[in-house]
Design a protein around this motif. Structure first.
Motif, PDB file in Angstrom:
ATOM      1  N   MET A   1       0.857  -1.180   0.000  1.00 54.72           N
ATOM      2  CA  MET A   1       0.000   0.000   0.000  1.00 54.72           C
ATOM      3  C   MET A   1       0.896   1.233   0.000  1.00 54.72           C
ATOM      4  SD  MET A   1      -3.022   1.173   2.679  1.00 54.72           S
ATOM      5  CE  MET A   1      -1.944   1.711   4.016  1.00 54.72           C
ATOM      6  N   VAL A   2       0.580   2.189  -0.861  1.00 49.76           N
ATOM      7  CA  VAL A   2       1.383   3.407  -0.990  1.00 49.76           C
ATOM      8  C   VAL A   2       0.480   4.623  -0.841  1.00 49.76           C
ATOM      9  CG1 VAL A   2       2.797   4.781  -2.560  1.00 49.76           C
ATOM     10  CG2 VAL A   2       3.115   2.312  -2.459  1.00 49.76           C
ATOM     11  N   GLU A   3       0.980   5.607  -0.121  1.00 49.60           N
ATOM     12  CA  GLU A   3       0.292   6.899  -0.044  1.00 49.60           C
ATOM     13  C   GLU A   3       1.329   7.989   0.100  1.00 49.60           C
ATOM     14  OE1 GLU A   3      -2.605   9.737   2.557  1.00 49.60           O
ATOM     15  OE2 GLU A   3      -1.216   8.337   3.473  1.00 49.60           O
ATOM     16  N   CYS A   4       1.040   9.149  -0.432  1.00 45.02           N
ATOM     17  CA  CYS A   4       1.875  10.312  -0.195  1.00 45.02           C
ATOM     18  C   CYS A   4       1.349  10.988   1.058  1.00 45.02           C
ATOM     19  CB  CYS A   4       1.823  11.269  -1.375  1.00 45.02           C
ATOM     20  SG  CYS A   4       2.837  12.711  -1.076  1.00 45.02           S
ATOM     21  N   GLY A   5       1.685  10.410   2.204  1.00 43.45           N
ATOM     22  CA  GLY A   5       1.168  10.888   3.477  1.00 43.45           C
ATOM     23  C   GLY A   5       1.676   9.997   4.585  1.00 43.45           C
ATOM     24  N   HIS A   6       0.782   9.660   5.515  1.00 44.07           N
ATOM     25  CA  HIS A   6       1.201   8.929   6.707  1.00 44.07           C
ATOM     26  C   HIS A   6       0.315   7.715   6.986  1.00 44.07           C
ATOM     27  CE1 HIS A   6       3.348  12.716   7.527  1.00 44.07           C
ATOM     28  NE2 HIS A   6       2.207  13.305   7.244  1.00 44.07           N
ATOM     29  N   ALA A   7      -0.491   7.282   6.014  1.00 46.73           N
ATOM     30  CA  ALA A   7      -1.503   6.256   6.257  1.00 46.73           C
ATOM     31  C   ALA A   7      -0.952   5.017   6.950  1.00 46.73           C
ATOM     32  CB  ALA A   7      -2.188   5.859   4.949  1.00 46.73           C
ATOM     33  N   GLY A   8       0.235   4.562   6.524  1.00 47.78           N
ATOM     34  CA  GLY A   8       0.772   3.319   7.059  1.00 47.78           C
ATOM     35  C   GLY A   8       1.328   3.409   8.453  1.00 47.78           C
ATOM     36  N   ILE A   9       1.434   4.628   9.008  1.00 48.96           N
ATOM     37  CA  ILE A   9       1.923   4.758  10.382  1.00 48.96           C
ATOM     38  C   ILE A   9       0.885   5.387  11.305  1.00 48.96           C
ATOM     39  CG2 ILE A   9       4.345   4.842   9.664  1.00 48.96           C
ATOM     40  CD1 ILE A   9       4.266   7.883  10.201  1.00 48.96           C
ATOM     41  N   LEU A  10      -0.338   5.583  10.815  1.00 45.69           N
ATOM     42  CA  LEU A  10      -1.410   6.084  11.672  1.00 45.69           C
ATOM     43  C   LEU A  10      -1.880   4.960  12.596  1.00 45.69           C
ATOM     44  CD1 LEU A  10      -3.550   8.140   9.121  1.00 45.69           C
ATOM     45  CD2 LEU A  10      -1.860   8.999  10.768  1.00 45.69           C
ATOM     46  N   ARG A  11      -2.075   5.272  13.864  1.00 47.24           N
ATOM     47  CA  ARG A  11      -2.427   4.251  14.861  1.00 47.24           C
ATOM     48  C   ARG A  11      -3.597   3.395  14.436  1.00 47.24           C
ATOM     49  NH1 ARG A  11      -5.411   6.472  19.910  1.00 47.24           N
ATOM     50  NH2 ARG A  11      -6.926   6.641  18.207  1.00 47.24           N
ATOM     51  N   ASP A  12      -4.697   4.010  14.017  1.00 43.43           N
ATOM     52  CA  ASP A  12      -5.908   3.245  13.703  1.00 43.43           C
ATOM     53  C   ASP A  12      -5.713   2.371  12.469  1.00 43.43           C
ATOM     54  OD1 ASP A  12      -7.067   4.442  15.875  1.00 43.43           O
ATOM     55  OD2 ASP A  12      -8.245   5.892  14.711  1.00 43.43           O
ATOM     56  N   ALA A  13      -4.983   2.869  11.482  1.00 37.94           N
ATOM     57  CA  ALA A  13      -4.738   2.079  10.278  1.00 37.94           C
ATOM     58  C   ALA A  13      -3.836   0.892  10.586  1.00 37.94           C
ATOM     59  CB  ALA A  13      -4.124   2.955   9.192  1.00 37.94           C
ATOM     60  N   VAL A  14      -2.795   1.115  11.375  1.00 38.17           N
ATOM     61  CA  VAL A  14      -1.881   0.030  11.744  1.00 38.17           C
ATOM     62  C   VAL A  14      -2.625  -1.043  12.533  1.00 38.17           C
ATOM     63  CG1 VAL A  14       0.106  -0.545  13.210  1.00 38.17           C
ATOM     64  CG2 VAL A  14       0.208   1.438  11.683  1.00 38.17           C
ATOM     65  N   HIS A  15      -3.467  -0.636  13.455  1.00 39.86           N
ATOM     66  CA  HIS A  15      -4.217  -1.597  14.266  1.00 39.86           C
ATOM     67  C   HIS A  15      -5.135  -2.441  13.389  1.00 39.86           C
ATOM     68  CE1 HIS A  15      -7.380  -3.004  17.076  1.00 39.86           C
ATOM     69  NE2 HIS A  15      -6.358  -3.133  17.898  1.00 39.86           N
ATOM     70  N   ALA A  16      -5.831  -1.808  12.455  1.00 37.71           N
ATOM     71  CA  ALA A  16      -6.767  -2.527  11.596  1.00 37.71           C
ATOM     72  C   ALA A  16      -6.051  -3.486  10.649  1.00 37.71           C
ATOM     73  CB  ALA A  16      -7.616  -1.534  10.799  1.00 37.71           C
ATOM     74  N   LEU A  17      -4.958  -3.030  10.050  1.00 39.89           N
ATOM     75  CA  LEU A  17      -4.267  -3.831   9.040  1.00 39.89           C
ATOM     76  C   LEU A  17      -3.513  -5.016   9.625  1.00 39.89           C
ATOM     77  CD1 LEU A  17      -2.749  -1.209   6.575  1.00 39.89           C
ATOM     78  CD2 LEU A  17      -4.586  -2.836   6.114  1.00 39.89           C
ATOM     79  N   SER A  18      -3.013  -4.884  10.843  1.00 42.33           N
ATOM     80  CA  SER A  18      -2.114  -5.911  11.381  1.00 42.33           C
ATOM     81  C   SER A  18      -2.825  -7.020  12.151  1.00 42.33           C
ATOM     82  CB  SER A  18      -1.063  -5.256  12.294  1.00 42.33           C
ATOM     83  OG  SER A  18      -1.667  -4.680  13.432  1.00 42.33           O
ATOM     84  N   GLN A  19      -4.146  -6.983  12.235  1.00 42.90           N
ATOM     85  CA  GLN A  19      -4.865  -8.029  12.962  1.00 42.90           C
ATOM     86  C   GLN A  19      -4.605  -9.393  12.320  1.00 42.90           C
ATOM     87  OE1 GLN A  19      -6.574  -7.624  15.846  1.00 42.90           O
ATOM     88  NE2 GLN A  19      -5.908  -5.481  15.761  1.00 42.90           N
ATOM     89  N   GLY A  20      -4.028 -10.302  13.087  1.00 40.74           N
ATOM     90  CA  GLY A  20      -3.796 -11.652  12.590  1.00 40.74           C
ATOM     91  C   GLY A  20      -2.701 -11.772  11.559  1.00 40.74           C
ATOM     92  N   THR A  21      -1.934 -10.708  11.359  1.00 43.55           N
ATOM     93  CA  THR A  21      -0.852 -10.766  10.368  1.00 43.55           C
ATOM     94  C   THR A  21       0.256  -9.806  10.768  1.00 43.55           C
ATOM     95  OG1 THR A  21      -0.354 -10.779   7.999  1.00 43.55           O
ATOM     96  CG2 THR A  21      -1.776  -8.998   8.799  1.00 43.55           C
ATOM     97  N   SER A  22       1.241  -9.637   9.885  1.00 43.32           N
ATOM     98  CA  SER A  22       2.376  -8.762  10.141  1.00 43.32           C
ATOM     99  C   SER A  22       2.429  -7.675   9.076  1.00 43.32           C
ATOM    100  CB  SER A  22       3.676  -9.583  10.105  1.00 43.32           C
ATOM    101  OG  SER A  22       4.809  -8.763  10.258  1.00 43.32           O
ATOM    102  N   ILE A  23       2.637  -6.420   9.507  1.00 38.71           N
ATOM    103  CA  ILE A  23       2.797  -5.322   8.560  1.00 38.71           C
ATOM    104  C   ILE A  23       4.021  -4.498   8.959  1.00 38.71           C
ATOM    105  CG2 ILE A  23       0.280  -5.221   8.342  1.00 38.71           C
ATOM    106  CD1 ILE A  23       0.511  -2.349   9.571  1.00 38.71           C
ATOM    107  N   ALA A  24       4.582  -3.808   8.000  1.00 33.95           N
ATOM    108  CA  ALA A  24       5.674  -2.871   8.271  1.00 33.95           C
ATOM    109  C   ALA A  24       5.524  -1.685   7.335  1.00 33.95           C
ATOM    110  CB  ALA A  24       7.037  -3.532   8.076  1.00 33.95           C
ATOM    111  N   SER A  25       5.744  -0.493   7.875  1.00 34.45           N
ATOM    112  CA  SER A  25       5.617   0.726   7.077  1.00 34.45           C
ATOM    113  C   SER A  25       6.885   1.547   7.144  1.00 34.45           C
ATOM    114  CB  SER A  25       4.441   1.575   7.570  1.00 34.45           C
ATOM    115  OG  SER A  25       3.214   0.929   7.345  1.00 34.45           O
ATOM    116  N   VAL A  26       7.269   2.086   5.980  1.00 31.83           N
ATOM    117  CA  VAL A  26       8.406   2.995   5.878  1.00 31.83           C
ATOM    118  C   VAL A  26       7.857   4.308   5.340  1.00 31.83           C
ATOM    119  CG1 VAL A  26      10.671   3.415   4.867  1.00 31.83           C
ATOM    120  CG2 VAL A  26       9.956   1.067   5.388  1.00 31.83           C
ATOM    121  N   GLU A  27       7.984   5.366   6.131  1.00 31.77           N
ATOM    122  CA  GLU A  27       7.420   6.668   5.749  1.00 31.77           C
ATOM    123  C   GLU A  27       8.503   7.729   5.758  1.00 31.77           C
ATOM    124  OE1 GLU A  27       5.757  10.678   7.171  1.00 31.77           O
ATOM    125  OE2 GLU A  27       7.200   9.295   8.068  1.00 31.77           O
ATOM    126  N   ARG A  28       8.439   8.655   4.784  1.00 27.60           N
ATOM    127  CA  ARG A  28       9.330   9.802   4.774  1.00 27.60           C
ATOM    128  C   ARG A  28       8.580  10.999   4.231  1.00 27.60           C
ATOM    129  NH1 ARG A  28      14.812   9.796   1.233  1.00 27.60           N
ATOM    130  NH2 ARG A  28      13.349  10.267  -0.456  1.00 27.60           N
TER     131      ARG A  28
END
Length: 229
Positions: free
Chosen positions: A96-123
């Motif tokens: 998933m790609v965004e020009c923003g902070h979607a992958g490091i927002l608390r609510d998005a991280v919590h929803a996406l990582s349920q039962g799996t593993s995610i990692a986000s790199v943001e700059r």
């Protein structure tokens, strides 16, 4: 203040600048390498047109449709501009790609990582970066890639070993103009943690065919910025 205009936020790498294989959306998907090194992401600096601002999220085992469903987003092929996430299949899961902070927002991280593993790199456009790794709704690793010495981890020894192998722990007495390949290292670490691989094709037009607005995740009381993971 961030100057994250659409122009400054482009995450595209021109096709002529990146080496790609013959992988298609119908190809067999093979997981990424749990020992991935910075060489896997050497194309990042070779492109000569690496994006200034981005947020790349590596999501293990989920299809793009599942990613959008977990986030409660409605796919919209015509969606573009600020607040747009783009999602596509990748070896091992989805990117998933965004020009923003979607992958490091608390609510998005919590929803996406349920039962799996995610990692986000943001700059952001000021080159301030974040790395977040979460499993089953809980943060496992969190640090600033350029200054990876300071980190928050549930397994600090494992993280230290990875950072050393990836050359991300640099000598403060060294030439201040010479930084380690911290983005390549962070991308390799994301692959190690999730088994998902970001490829040059993902950053080319049409490489991430599923689009949706994630603007509602930026809504917060009294106009404050939403909480980060």
């Amino acid at each position: 203040m961030y100057d994250e205009t659409e122009e400054n936020c482009s995450h595209r790498i021109p096709a002529a600048s990146a080496t790609t294989g013959h992988h298609t959306e119908d190809s067999v998907i093979v997981a990424g390498d749990p020992r991935a090194g910075t060489d896997v992401y050497a194309w990042w600096s070779r492109s000569g047109r690496a994006p200034a601002a981005f947020c790349f999220t590596f999501i293990a085992g989920l299809t793009p449709e599942e990613v959008l469903r977990r986030l409660g987003l409605t796919e919209d092929p015509g969606q573009e501009g600020s607040g747009t996430v783009e999602v596509g299949r990748a070896p091992g899961g989805s990117i998933m790609v965004e020009c923003g902070h979607a992958g490091i927002l608390r609510d998005a991280v919590h929803a996406l990582s349920q039962g799996t593993s995610i990692a986000s790199v943001e700059r952001n456009v000021n080159h301030h970066s974040h790395f977040v790794h979460a499993v089953d709704g809980r943060i496992v690793d969190r640090f600033v890639p350029m200054f990876a010495h300071w980190s928050d981890s549930t397994d600090p020894e494992r993280l230290k070993r990875d950072l050393e192998e990836l050359g991300m722990l640099w000598d403060f007495d060294a030439d201040p103009e010479a930084f380690p390949p911290y983005i390549e290292g962070a991308l390799a670490l994301a692959e190690r943690r999730t088994g998902v691989r970001l490829e040059p094709r993902h950053l080319q037009p049409g490489g991430l065919p599923h689009r949706a607005s994630i603007a509602r995740y930026y809504e917060s009381p009294k106009g404050t910025f939403p909480e980060l993971a």
